[in-house]
Scaffold this active site. Structure first.
Site, PDB file in Angstrom:
ATOM      1  N   HIS A  14       0.870  -1.187   0.000  1.00 52.63           N
ATOM      2  CA  HIS A  14       0.000   0.000   0.000  1.00 52.63           C
ATOM      3  C   HIS A  14       0.900   1.228   0.000  1.00 52.63           C
ATOM      4  O   HIS A  14       1.340   1.713   1.047  1.00 52.63           O
ATOM      5  CB  HIS A  14      -0.914  -0.029   1.227  1.00 52.63           C
ATOM      6  CG  HIS A  14      -1.920   1.085   1.265  1.00 52.63           C
ATOM      7  ND1 HIS A  14      -3.095   0.985   1.973  1.00 52.63           N
ATOM      8  CD2 HIS A  14      -1.942   2.320   0.699  1.00 52.63           C
ATOM      9  CE1 HIS A  14      -3.789   2.111   1.840  1.00 52.63           C
ATOM     10  NE2 HIS A  14      -3.093   2.946   1.081  1.00 52.63           N
ATOM     11  N   HIS A  16       1.399   4.866  -2.535  1.00 44.88           N
ATOM     12  CA  HIS A  16       0.994   5.665  -3.706  1.00 44.88           C
ATOM     13  C   HIS A  16       2.258   6.303  -4.279  1.00 44.88           C
ATOM     14  O   HIS A  16       2.940   7.056  -3.561  1.00 44.88           O
ATOM     15  CB  HIS A  16       0.001   6.752  -3.292  1.00 44.88           C
ATOM     16  CG  HIS A  16      -1.245   6.193  -2.662  1.00 44.88           C
ATOM     17  ND1 HIS A  16      -2.420   6.031  -3.353  1.00 44.88           N
ATOM     18  CD2 HIS A  16      -1.488   5.732  -1.401  1.00 44.88           C
ATOM     19  CE1 HIS A  16      -3.345   5.516  -2.549  1.00 44.88           C
ATOM     20  NE2 HIS A  16      -2.797   5.318  -1.352  1.00 44.88           N
ATOM     21  N   HIS A 194      -9.557   1.095  -1.225  1.00 42.42           N
ATOM     22  CA  HIS A 194      -9.453   1.741   0.081  1.00 42.42           C
ATOM     23  C   HIS A 194     -10.858   1.696   0.690  1.00 42.42           C
ATOM     24  O   HIS A 194     -11.827   2.149   0.058  1.00 42.42           O
ATOM     25  CB  HIS A 194      -9.047   3.201  -0.060  1.00 42.42           C
ATOM     26  CG  HIS A 194      -7.592   3.436  -0.359  1.00 42.42           C
ATOM     27  ND1 HIS A 194      -6.936   2.842  -1.392  1.00 42.42           N
ATOM     28  CD2 HIS A 194      -6.678   4.223   0.271  1.00 42.42           C
ATOM     29  CE1 HIS A 194      -5.665   3.250  -1.394  1.00 42.42           C
ATOM     30  NE2 HIS A 194      -5.483   4.091  -0.406  1.00 42.42           N
ATOM     31  N   GLU A 197     -11.144   3.393   6.112  1.00 47.37           N
ATOM     32  CA  GLU A 197     -10.101   4.288   6.646  1.00 47.37           C
ATOM     33  C   GLU A 197     -10.859   5.395   7.385  1.00 47.37           C
ATOM     34  O   GLU A 197     -10.834   5.458   8.606  1.00 47.37           O
ATOM     35  CB  GLU A 197      -9.250   4.855   5.495  1.00 47.37           C
ATOM     36  CG  GLU A 197      -8.181   5.867   5.930  1.00 47.37           C
ATOM     37  CD  GLU A 197      -7.471   6.562   4.755  1.00 47.37           C
ATOM     38  OE1 GLU A 197      -7.985   6.526   3.616  1.00 47.37           O
ATOM     39  OE2 GLU A 197      -6.403   7.177   4.993  1.00 47.37           O
ATOM     40  N   ASP A 275       1.821   3.993   2.743  1.00 48.97           N
ATOM     41  CA  ASP A 275       0.792   4.856   2.134  1.00 48.97           C
ATOM     42  C   ASP A 275       1.423   5.988   1.317  1.00 48.97           C
ATOM     43  O   ASP A 275       1.588   5.850   0.106  1.00 48.97           O
ATOM     44  CB  ASP A 275      -0.164   5.397   3.213  1.00 48.97           C
ATOM     45  CG  ASP A 275      -1.563   5.675   2.690  1.00 48.97           C
ATOM     46  OD1 ASP A 275      -1.814   5.423   1.504  1.00 48.97           O
ATOM     47  OD2 ASP A 275      -2.413   6.133   3.483  1.00 48.97           O
ATOM     48  N   ASP A 276       1.741   7.104   1.978  1.00 50.67           N
ATOM     49  CA  ASP A 276       2.346   8.260   1.303  1.00 50.67           C
ATOM     50  C   ASP A 276       3.552   8.702   2.127  1.00 50.67           C
ATOM     51  O   ASP A 276       3.492   9.693   2.868  1.00 50.67           O
ATOM     52  CB  ASP A 276       1.315   9.404   1.220  1.00 50.67           C
ATOM     53  CG  ASP A 276       0.069   8.973   0.471  1.00 50.67           C
ATOM     54  OD1 ASP A 276       0.108   8.890  -0.764  1.00 50.67           O
ATOM     55  OD2 ASP A 276      -0.946   8.672   1.142  1.00 50.67           O
TER      56      ASP A 276
HETATM   57  N1  HPA Z   1      -6.456   7.456   1.266  1.00 55.32           N
HETATM   58  C1  HPA Z   1      -7.156   7.720   0.162  1.00 55.32           C
HETATM   59  N2  HPA Z   1      -6.602   8.181  -0.946  1.00 55.32           N
HETATM   60  C2  HPA Z   1      -5.299   8.381  -0.974  1.00 55.32           C
HETATM   61  C3  HPA Z   1      -4.524   8.128   0.134  1.00 55.32           C
HETATM   62  C4  HPA Z   1      -5.139   7.626   1.308  1.00 55.32           C
HETATM   63  O1  HPA Z   1      -4.521   7.384   2.359  1.00 55.32           O
HETATM   64  N3  HPA Z   1      -3.253   8.431  -0.221  1.00 55.32           N
HETATM   65  C5  HPA Z   1      -3.273   8.845  -1.500  1.00 55.32           C
HETATM   66  N4  HPA Z   1      -4.509   8.829  -1.969  1.00 55.32           N
HETATM   67 ZN    ZN Z   2      -3.649   4.833   0.441  1.00 55.35          ZN
END
Ligand code: HPA
Ligand code: ZN
Length: 344
Positions: A14, A16, A194, A197, A275-276
């Site tokens: 996971h 991006h 996703h 969350e 994630d990021d």
């Molecule tokens: N959630 C949803 N969209 C996203 C995320 C995330 O954590 N990171 C980049 N796009």
């Molecule tokens: Zn994500």
């Protein structure tokens, strides 16, 4: 434990690509492309990284993404991430990209995917890191726009293992995208989404039942529904949890408040991911270090997380087995003897 976590063979599932754009590279590419940003120094960029929720992050993320214009830009950002991953002994990674955030700005789909793909091929050959690509549809855009992105992806099918769903979750239920996912499955793509969350457990049900997902991205709100937890456990549907992201986006107040250990103890196939990482303060190793210390994870828990990461991947059974064997050797050579007898 620190070097154990750095060196344990692992997969990341996971991540991006656009979220790996570090401020230094962002400023360099912006200058190269003659794009003006509201930031001129790395520190200014980092100062802007305080978020109150997912939408407040996404507005900064899409703004930064807008500097990516040329094939070389997509190569550079992907290459930088793969080098970072390699330094943390990530053996395999499955990366999301958001084509609509580029094609909307007039950057051709082919430019985006060619740069990413070239970096993947180089990293495989030069670093030994394998990777797969997952196209994410932006759920705040229309179904027609997602369908258009899918059509553009079809000629590059052999470079893309699956499709996913990201961007603002609340108010954008998975079921809205049933048609796009049906078409994606018919074209041979695997599906992920996703869900859970910021959105409710109901969205996880929709992802499972209506989008036929092989994995749920995040999924931490599954604990609000006992029947859902039982279903995820029985099917061993992986959850790709992102602990530092969850704190930065205020899903949990702090890492100690994360339910990762609870999910692990419930027998779910949970994995740890970044994630990021350029925005949330760490790559997969920093995420593992944070949860290990805040939740007091044992060596056995860390080995379980690494094993889950391989099991949850889209690699073939043979490839998974080879990585599990590598992991077993690592764990038997590196877990201290005193701990192995009591804790594993
Ligand atoms: N959630 C949803 N969209 C996203 C995320 C995330 O954590 N990171 C980049 N796009
Ligand atoms: Zn994500």
């Amino acid at each position: 434990m620190k070097s154990f976590i750095r060196n344990i063979p692992k997969a990341e599932l996971h991540i991006h690509i656009e979220g790996t754009l570090e401020p230094e590279l962002m400023l360099k590419i912006a200058k190269r492309n003659g794009v003006s940003l509201r930031f001129s120094a790395v520190d200014d960029v980092r100062k802007a990284y305080t978020f109150s929720n997912l939408p407040s992050f996404l507005s900064v993320y899409y703004e930064a993404t807008s500097i990516l214009l040329r094939e070389q830009d997509f190569y550079d950002v992907t290459r930088a991430y793969l080098e970072k991953a390699h330094a943390q002994n990530v053996r395999h990674t499955e990366m999301f990209f958001d084509p609509q955030s580029h094609t909307e700005r007039g950057v051709p789909f082919e430019t985006v995917i060619s740069g990413i793909h070239r970096a993947q091929a180089d990293a495989r050959q030069q670093l030994g890191v394998t990777s797969k690509l997952i196209l994410c549809f932006l759920r705040h855009l229309s179904v027609d726009s997602a369908m258009e992105a899918l059509k553009e992806a079809i000629p590059f099918k052999h470079w893309i293992v699956g499709v996913g769903l990201d961007s603002t979750e609340a108010g954008y239920p998975p079921e809205k995208f049933i048609r796009v996912f049906e078409k994606s499955l018919a074209e041979g793509f695997l599906t992920v989404a996703h869900a859970g969350e910021e959105g409710p457990a109901e969205y996880i049900w929709q992802a499972l039942k209506q989008l036929m997902v092989s994995r749920v991205d995040h999924g931490v709100r599954c604990t609000e529904d006992a029947h859902l937890v039982q279903t995820l456990k029985a099917r061993q549907t992986p959850l790709t949890v992102c602990p530092l992201s969850n704190v930065k986006l205020r899903v949990f107040d702090d890492i100690a408040g994360s339910n990762l250990k609870q999910l692990l103890d419930l027998g779910l196939c949970v994995t740890v991911n970044s994630d990021d990482p350029a925005y949330f303060g760490g790559y997969v190793m920093e995420n593992l270090l944070a949860v290990q210390s805040a939740l007091n994870l044992s060596y056995g828990d860390v080995c379980r997380l690494a094993r889950n990461s391989f099991n949850a991947s889209f690699l073939s059974e043979e490839e998974k087995q080879a990585l599990r064997n590598e992991l077993d050797v690592f764990c038997s050579n590196n877990v201290p003897d005193s701990i192995r007898s009591s804790n594993l």
